[in-house]
Motif scaffolding. Structure first.
Motif, PDB file in Angstrom:
ATOM      1  N   ARG A 163      19.398  18.015  34.751  1.00 20.59           N
ATOM      2  CA  ARG A 163      20.734  18.603  34.799  1.00 20.59           C
ATOM      3  C   ARG A 163      21.281  18.548  36.211  1.00 20.59           C
ATOM      4  O   ARG A 163      20.547  18.301  37.168  1.00 20.59           O
ATOM      5  N   PHE A 164      22.597  18.811  36.339  1.00 17.59           N
ATOM      6  CA  PHE A 164      23.219  18.947  37.646  1.00 17.59           C
ATOM      7  C   PHE A 164      23.008  20.367  38.166  1.00 17.59           C
ATOM      8  O   PHE A 164      22.783  21.298  37.396  1.00 17.59           O
ATOM      9  N   GLY A 165      23.109  20.523  39.476  1.00 12.80           N
ATOM     10  CA  GLY A 165      23.027  21.855  40.056  1.00 12.80           C
ATOM     11  C   GLY A 165      24.341  22.594  39.914  1.00 12.80           C
ATOM     12  O   GLY A 165      25.399  21.994  39.696  1.00 12.80           O
ATOM     13  N   ASP A 166      24.279  23.910  40.021  1.00 17.16           N
ATOM     14  CA  ASP A 166      25.461  24.752  39.966  1.00 17.16           C
ATOM     15  C   ASP A 166      25.837  25.153  41.390  1.00 17.16           C
ATOM     16  O   ASP A 166      24.950  25.436  42.199  1.00 17.16           O
ATOM     17  N   PRO A 167      27.138  25.172  41.731  1.00 18.87           N
ATOM     18  CA  PRO A 167      27.520  25.590  43.080  1.00 18.87           C
ATOM     19  C   PRO A 167      26.967  26.956  43.466  1.00 18.87           C
ATOM     20  O   PRO A 167      26.640  27.197  44.630  1.00 18.87           O
ATOM     21  N   GLN A 168      26.821  27.856  42.495  1.00 20.88           N
ATOM     22  CA  GLN A 168      26.271  29.166  42.800  1.00 20.88           C
ATOM     23  C   GLN A 168      24.799  29.092  43.192  1.00 20.88           C
ATOM     24  O   GLN A 168      24.300  29.964  43.910  1.00 20.88           O
ATOM     25  N   GLU A 169      24.106  28.047  42.746  1.00 19.83           N
ATOM     26  CA  GLU A 169      22.715  27.878  43.161  1.00 19.83           C
ATOM     27  C   GLU A 169      22.647  27.466  44.633  1.00 19.83           C
ATOM     28  O   GLU A 169      21.697  27.819  45.343  1.00 19.83           O
ATOM     29  N   VAL A 170      23.635  26.714  45.074  1.00 21.69           N
ATOM     30  CA  VAL A 170      23.731  26.404  46.498  1.00 21.69           C
ATOM     31  C   VAL A 170      24.085  27.665  47.276  1.00 21.69           C
ATOM     32  O   VAL A 170      23.562  27.913  48.368  1.00 21.69           O
ATOM     33  N   ALA A 171      24.965  28.471  46.701  1.00 22.05           N
ATOM     34  CA  ALA A 171      25.326  29.740  47.345  1.00 22.05           C
ATOM     35  C   ALA A 171      24.114  30.658  47.465  1.00 22.05           C
ATOM     36  O   ALA A 171      23.983  31.399  48.449  1.00 22.05           O
ATOM     37  N   ASP A 172      23.209  30.621  46.480  1.00 24.23           N
ATOM     38  CA  ASP A 172      21.972  31.401  46.572  1.00 24.23           C
ATOM     39  C   ASP A 172      21.201  31.034  47.834  1.00 24.23           C
ATOM     40  O   ASP A 172      20.691  31.903  48.547  1.00 24.23           O
ATOM     41  N   ALA A 173      21.108  29.730  48.085  1.00 27.41           N
ATOM     42  CA  ALA A 173      20.379  29.255  49.266  1.00 27.41           C
ATOM     43  C   ALA A 173      21.074  29.708  50.544  1.00 27.41           C
ATOM     44  O   ALA A 173      20.420  30.067  51.531  1.00 27.41           O
ATOM     45  N   ALA A 174      22.404  29.680  50.540  1.00 29.95           N
ATOM     46  CA  ALA A 174      23.152  30.108  51.719  1.00 29.95           C
ATOM     47  C   ALA A 174      22.915  31.590  52.012  1.00 29.95           C
ATOM     48  O   ALA A 174      22.796  31.989  53.175  1.00 29.95           O
ATOM     49  N   VAL A 175      22.842  32.408  50.967  1.00 29.17           N
ATOM     50  CA  VAL A 175      22.564  33.829  51.154  1.00 29.17           C
ATOM     51  C   VAL A 175      21.196  34.016  51.797  1.00 29.17           C
ATOM     52  O   VAL A 175      21.025  34.802  52.732  1.00 29.17           O
ATOM     53  N   PHE A 176      20.201  33.293  51.294  1.00 33.83           N
ATOM     54  CA  PHE A 176      18.858  33.386  51.873  1.00 33.83           C
ATOM     55  C   PHE A 176      18.859  33.029  53.354  1.00 33.83           C
ATOM     56  O   PHE A 176      18.313  33.757  54.190  1.00 33.83           O
ATOM     57  N   LEU A 177      19.490  31.906  53.695  1.00 40.11           N
ATOM     58  CA  LEU A 177      19.499  31.466  55.089  1.00 40.11           C
ATOM     59  C   LEU A 177      20.271  32.438  55.972  1.00 40.11           C
ATOM     60  O   LEU A 177      19.924  32.631  57.144  1.00 40.11           O
ATOM     61  N   ASP A 216      18.093  19.586  44.831  1.00 41.19           N
ATOM     62  CA  ASP A 216      18.475  18.353  44.139  1.00 41.19           C
ATOM     63  C   ASP A 216      17.809  18.205  42.779  1.00 41.19           C
ATOM     64  O   ASP A 216      17.834  17.130  42.187  1.00 41.19           O
ATOM     65  N   GLY A 217      17.197  19.261  42.266  1.00 40.97           N
ATOM     66  CA  GLY A 217      16.555  19.176  40.968  1.00 40.97           C
ATOM     67  C   GLY A 217      15.333  18.289  40.956  1.00 40.97           C
ATOM     68  O   GLY A 217      14.837  17.913  39.885  1.00 40.97           O
ATOM     69  N   GLY A 218      14.828  17.946  42.143  1.00 31.65           N
ATOM     70  CA  GLY A 218      13.657  17.076  42.242  1.00 31.65           C
ATOM     71  C   GLY A 218      13.978  15.612  42.453  1.00 31.65           C
ATOM     72  O   GLY A 218      13.077  14.763  42.519  1.00 31.65           O
ATOM     73  N   LEU A 219      15.276  15.272  42.573  1.00 31.57           N
ATOM     74  CA  LEU A 219      15.668  13.867  42.696  1.00 31.57           C
ATOM     75  C   LEU A 219      15.097  13.200  43.942  1.00 31.57           C
ATOM     76  O   LEU A 219      14.801  11.993  43.942  1.00 31.57           O
ATOM     77  N   SER A 220      14.908  13.976  45.013  1.00 32.35           N
ATOM     78  CA  SER A 220      14.384  13.392  46.246  1.00 32.35           C
ATOM     79  C   SER A 220      12.926  12.971  46.121  1.00 32.35           C
ATOM     80  O   SER A 220      12.414  12.225  46.966  1.00 32.35           O
ATOM     81  N   ALA A 221      12.248  13.423  45.070  1.00 37.41           N
ATOM     82  CA  ALA A 221      10.841  13.046  44.872  1.00 37.41           C
ATOM     83  C   ALA A 221      10.701  11.659  44.247  1.00 37.41           C
ATOM     84  O   ALA A 221       9.594  11.098  44.228  1.00 37.41           O
TER      85      ALA A 221
END
Length: 352
Positions: free
Chosen positions: A318-332, A346-351
């Protein structure tokens, strides 16, 4: 802004670009890749669709309480999702940055902070203004403020930020978190890419990120007295750069874009070291998010066959959700030990 990284299917010489972005046209750059205006429906109780989704998905938090955040490229896509989520996490003030006053006003309205008319100002002279026609916005640089002053916007093209760096530094004086989400791209093989398009891509994606980061550093140095104590007592300032999977993986049709996003990762790493060794009493963390295919409005332009093929390539399917990127931004933003932290989403695409 709608922020879709121009990833490609990677199959050796047979690699093909799976989507088309509009070419960059000099002299003006569009920070938003959205081809259709965003439509925000309003329910009978006056809530926008964004507000209802936000309330149903996330519980109120205070993890970022009292912080001030500036986000470039915040009118839609990933930048907008981060602004939306930061408000839910207790951010006291958000400054949206983009080159279109109308899109900034629309984004602020979708966040529930602006009425139909927005209060705007240029310098010290504030006026009450309604949303200006698109063609009247190209030369405007100024600020807009919501009535409660929680959300504001600053109109300016980051590719030309060297020409308004003083205004930018002034706006940075109270900024704790800088999110560099602005980016553009053209899709063409390098041999056929116009040199002006290459230059504009590098200026927006890399030089613009460097200059906004520089502005935060200079603003932090000027107000270093606020950081005289240890960084455990006073939270550090934080820079979050949005890169792309193309910074790691090769592809066809986006060479200058890939180079600019790889440069963003180099900037992130170098700044994490330099800020620690050269800035006395100023604590600045430098981190980056590396998204793959994210379900922004640009995905709507893909054919069903393209979407199916792309999802088949991604291990999570599947594609990622923008809110999932926002989750990462909150953590950082809230983790005080996150420095030179590069998060792949990237859902594992870089592997592969």
């Amino acid at each position: 802004m709608s922020y879709l990284q121009p990833l490609t299917r990677l199959r050796g010489a047979a690699a093909t670009t799976l989507h088309q972005l509009r070419p960059v046209q000099a002299p003006f750059l569009r920070l938003s890749l959205l081809k259709r205006p965003y439509s925000s429906s309003t329910s009978s109780n006056g809530q926008t669709r964004d507000q209802k989704q936000r309330q149903s998905r996330f519980k109120p938090s205070d993890r970022l309480s009292g912080r001030t955040c500036m986000i470039t490229g915040a009118t839609s896509g990933i930048g907008y999702a981060i602004a939306d989520r930061f408000l839910q996490e207790g951010v006291e003030k958000i400054i949206l940055v983009g080159r279109s006053k109308q899109r900034l006003a629309d984004a602020a309205a979708r966040l529930g902070e602006f009425p139909e008319g927005v209060e705007t100002g240029n310098g010290s002279d504030e006026i009450l203004a309604t949303r200006a026609p698109e063609e009247d916005q190209q030369e405007y640089t100024g600020i807009g403020l919501s009535e409660d002053r929680r959300v504001s916007f600053f109109v300016g093209d980051v590719s030309e930020s060297g020409s308004w760096v003083r205004e930018l530094e002034e706006k940075m004086k109270d900024v704790d978190i800088l999110v560099n989400a602005a980016g553009i791209s053209t899709t063409n093989i390098l041999a056929r890419t116009d040199p002006d398009a290459i230059s504009h891509t590098l200026r927006t994606n890399l030089e613009g990120t460097i200059l906004t980061s520089r502005a935060l550093l200079r603003a932090a140095i000027r107000s270093r007295s606020k950081n005289r104590n240890s960084n455990t007592e006073i939270p550090s300032r934080c820079i979050i750069n949005i890169s792309s999977l193309l910074a790691h993986k090769g592809g066809t049709g986006a060479v200058s874009y890939a180079a600019s996003k790889a440069g963003v990762l180099g900037l992130t790493r170098s700044l994490a070291v330099e800020a620690a060794t050269s800035l006395r009493g100023v604590f600045i963390r430098s981190n980056a998010i590396v998204p793959g295919y994210i379900d922004t409005p640009m995905i709507a332009n893909f054919s069903d066959a393209e979407k199916t093929s792309l999802k088949d390539e991604i291990p999570l399917g599947r594609f990622g959700d923008p809110q999932e990127v926002a989750d990462a931004a909150v953590f950082l933003a809230q983790n005080e030990y996150a420095n030179n932290c590069i998060l792949n989403l990237d859902g594992g695409l870089s592997a592969i």
